[in-house]
Design a protein around this motif. Structure first.
Motif, short mmCIF file in Angstrom:
data_model
loop_
_atom_site.label_atom_id
_atom_site.label_comp_id
_atom_site.label_asym_id
_atom_site.label_seq_id
_atom_site.Cartn_x
_atom_site.Cartn_y
_atom_site.Cartn_z
N THR A 186 0.82 -1.21 0.00
CA THR A 186 0.00 0.00 0.00
C THR A 186 0.86 1.26 0.00
OG1 THR A 186 -1.80 -1.11 1.19
CG2 THR A 186 -1.74 1.29 1.30
N LEU A 187 1.92 1.23 0.80
CA LEU A 187 2.77 2.41 0.97
C LEU A 187 4.00 2.40 0.08
CD1 LEU A 187 2.62 2.58 4.87
CD2 LEU A 187 1.19 3.81 3.23
N ALA A 188 4.14 1.36 -0.76
CA ALA A 188 5.30 1.22 -1.66
C ALA A 188 6.61 1.35 -0.87
CB ALA A 188 5.23 2.24 -2.79
N LEU A 189 6.67 0.67 0.27
CA LEU A 189 7.87 0.74 1.10
C LEU A 189 9.03 0.00 0.45
CD1 LEU A 189 6.32 0.11 4.65
CD2 LEU A 189 6.93 2.30 3.59
N SER A 190 10.24 0.50 0.69
CA SER A 190 11.45 -0.11 0.13
C SER A 190 12.58 0.01 1.16
CB SER A 190 11.84 0.62 -1.16
OG SER A 190 12.47 1.86 -0.85
N PRO A 191 13.75 -0.58 0.86
CA PRO A 191 14.89 -0.43 1.79
C PRO A 191 15.31 1.03 2.01
CG PRO A 191 15.28 -2.26 0.31
CD PRO A 191 14.05 -1.56 -0.20
N ALA A 192 14.88 1.92 1.13
CA ALA A 192 15.24 3.33 1.27
C ALA A 192 14.37 4.05 2.31
CB ALA A 192 15.12 4.04 -0.07
N ASP A 193 13.31 3.39 2.78
CA ASP A 193 12.37 4.04 3.70
C ASP A 193 12.78 3.85 5.15
OD1 ASP A 193 10.21 5.36 2.21
OD2 ASP A 193 9.93 3.38 1.34
N ARG A 194 12.50 4.87 5.94
CA ARG A 194 12.73 4.80 7.38
C ARG A 194 11.50 5.38 8.09
NH1 ARG A 194 18.25 6.87 9.22
NH2 ARG A 194 18.73 4.78 8.41
N CYS A 195 10.94 4.60 9.00
CA CYS A 195 9.77 5.02 9.76
C CYS A 195 10.22 5.62 11.09
CB CYS A 195 8.85 3.82 10.03
SG CYS A 195 7.43 4.20 11.08
N LEU A 196 9.69 6.77 11.43
CA LEU A 196 9.87 7.35 12.76
C LEU A 196 8.71 6.84 13.61
CD1 LEU A 196 11.11 9.30 14.83
CD2 LEU A 196 9.81 11.15 13.76
N ASN A 197 9.00 5.89 14.51
CA ASN A 197 7.91 5.31 15.29
C ASN A 197 7.67 6.07 16.59
OD1 ASN A 197 5.84 3.41 15.98
ND2 ASN A 197 7.23 2.73 17.58
N ILE A 198 6.45 6.61 16.70
CA ILE A 198 6.02 7.28 17.92
C ILE A 198 4.84 6.55 18.55
CG2 ILE A 198 6.89 9.56 17.29
CD1 ILE A 198 4.11 10.25 16.23
N MET A 199 4.42 5.44 17.92
CA MET A 199 3.28 4.67 18.42
C MET A 199 3.69 3.73 19.56
SD MET A 199 0.55 5.59 16.92
CE MET A 199 -0.48 4.28 17.60
N PRO A 200 2.80 3.51 20.53
CA PRO A 200 3.11 2.53 21.58
C PRO A 200 3.22 1.13 20.98
CG PRO A 200 0.82 3.25 21.73
CD PRO A 200 1.48 4.13 20.72
#
Length: 500
Positions: A186-200
């Motif tokens: 859905t988000l077309a994620l790849s190795p180039a992506d980095r998520c900033l996780n602020i979720m519990p």
């Protein structure tokens, strides 16, 4: 395929987990940690079929513990904000075999585990983000189970019920990997992506959308200690993420500080922003897109579906503020009470089916019969599809209170308030809230000749419930409205009592 299968790097040198003040953890080191953790748990007598309650602060160690422990047994992350009695209930209900906490922790979960005579395991952070060792009391003789199988249950979470005790949702490795793959696509994620996780990381949202979907794509996750609007833009500058996912209340808090952080936004452009767990108000959608100059992708999700069910689309696809997107993984339909699938514009109950959907609640045949009627999972939400296949949620058939993405079971609040000696009747219900969407309220009928005021009752509840479950308003009334059968009414109670 199991959770560990996500730890095969998709691109050379890619880091898997990052965090403030820790060195990054690479995919290879993460996979080795998974094997060591499995060996450590087996040596302590834990393995396939055992449930490990995990109470850890948000951050890389919690993320890594979920993936590694879930690859060996069943992980059961619990909200660190719970009080002792709540921990006792959830661990007993889960039939937990042991409790995992951070070394030096003073969590009330430890006292609850001791009451249940459960062994306590200690996680000691080491060096790289998410790297740790486990030690503690043995749960039994050593096992040689090794890693789990694809059909083993990797994760169990409670989902709140309104007319009965909370239900246990078991999710297999197959369920979780399917959902992670759906989100990746859905988000077309790849190795180039980095998520900033602020979720519990005791909720399905953070565990699957942030952690597993990122790993599935070979991307990385910057694991924060939890949401802090004051630190968000500093974390952006440090992490250099391409996206983040959050609930609407978090987005609103971030927006409130966006103007004074325009330089940070410009220096760290995001590819997109994701929102889920509660409905995103259309004005917030537009303000986010304007402030960050990127598309906002809204998803509709729930625990029983291992998170994502529908989602809006990345450009050049459609995004419709106020609608939660089209099917994004499982099949999604709208059904009439008699099991008939409805057409465009016809309102009914939202139903799903697919590889991400749980096979059923644990030890709850009545709930399973209701939730899986007609061969589909029934969400309890009401809505309709438009001509583009986009879903509009129009209400909830269930009575769960959705406090900014935190789902609260009103029956649990009732039961606590009814323990007060002056309370004869208690009904918790949702009242409107400008920022959270909904907040918790309660109506109370006192016993004749006894007295109590709102402050006393809130204080009583606060000693027995996590802070987010404590009613913000408690109304003492002479009588609570009842239905034709004499059942106390929750639906519409806020309006009847003047709280709308």
């Amino acid at each position: 395929m199991i959770l560990k299968s996500l730890l095969t790097p998709k691109a050379p040198g890619t880091k898997a987990l990052l965090a403030p003040d820790r060195q990054p953890l690479g995919f290879g080191a993460f996979a080795a940690l998974c094997d060591r953790t499995c060996d450590a748990l087996n040596a302590l007598g834990l393995g396939h079929g055992d449930t490990l309650a995990i109470v850890l602060p948000n951050g890389p160690d919690m993320a890594a513990a979920f993936v590694t422990c879930g690859s060996a047994l069943t992980a059961a992350p619990l909200n660190p904000a719970y009080l002792e009695d709540e921990f006792h209930f959830y661990m007993e209900d889960l039939k937990a075999a042991a409790l995992l906490v951070e070394e030096g922790s003073a969590s009330p979960a430890i006292a609850a585990a001791k009451r249940l005579r459960l062994p306590v395991l200690w996680l000691k952070p080491e060096g790289e983000a998410g790297s740790f060792t486990i030690s503690g009391d043995a749960a039994g003789p050593a096992k040689d189970d090794g890693l789990a199988g694809a059909e083993d249950v990797a994760l169990v979470l409670h989902t709140s019920g309104t007319t009965s005790r909370p239900k246990i949702v078991p999710l297999t490795h197959g369920n979780l990997l399917a959902s992670a793959s759906h989100i990746k696509l859905t988000l077309a994620l790849s190795p180039a992506d980095r998520c900033l996780n602020i979720m519990p990381l005791f909720h399905i949202h953070g565990l699957v959308a942030a952690i597993l979907a990122s790993l599935s794509a070979g991307g990385s996750v910057f694991c924060t200690p939890g949401f802090n609007a004051l630190k968000f833009f500093g974390w952006m500058a440090e992490a250099k993420p391409t996206w983040y996912t959050a609930v609407p209340t978090m987005h609103q808090a971030i927006l409130a500080r966006a103007d004074r952080n325009r330089d940070a936004i410009a220096a760290n452009p995001l590819r997109f922003i994701r929102s889920s767990s509660a409905s995103l108000p259309a004005p917030v959608f537009h303000e986010l897109e304007k402030a960050f100059s990127c598309p906002v992708i809204e998803a509709y999700a729930m625990t029983e579906n291992a998170h994502q069910m529908t989602s809006s689309q990345l450009p050049p696809g459609l995004r419709k503020p106020g609608l939660v997107g089209c099917a994004a993984g499982p099949e999604v339909a709208v059904m009439s009470p008699d099991g008939r699938l409805l057409g465009v514009g016809e309102e009914g109950e939202v139903v799903t089916r697919g590889p991400n959907v749980t096979k059923g609640y644990l030890a709850n045949p009545k709930a399973n019969a209701e939730a899986f009627a007609h061969g589909w999972f029934h969400t309890g939400d009401q809505g309709f599809m438009d001509a583009d296949g986009f879903l509009k949620i129009t209400g909830r058939l269930k009575e769960i209170i959705n406090r900014g993405g935190e789902k609260v079971a009103p029956v649990e609040i009732d039961e606590v308030l009814l323990q007060h000696p002056a309370v004869m009747q208690a009904v918790a219900f949702a009242m409107p809230h400008e920022k959270l969407g909904e907040d918790v309220a309660a109506a109370i009928v006192l016993r004749e000749g006894l007295t109590a005021d709102e402050a006393e009752l809130r204080g009583f509840a606060a000693q027995r419930l996590a802070a987010f479950k404590v009613p913000r308003r408690i109304l003492i009334v002479a009588e609570i409205p009842k239905g034709a059968t004499g059942k106390l009414q929750r639906i519409g109670l806020a309006g009847k009592l003047g709280l709308t």
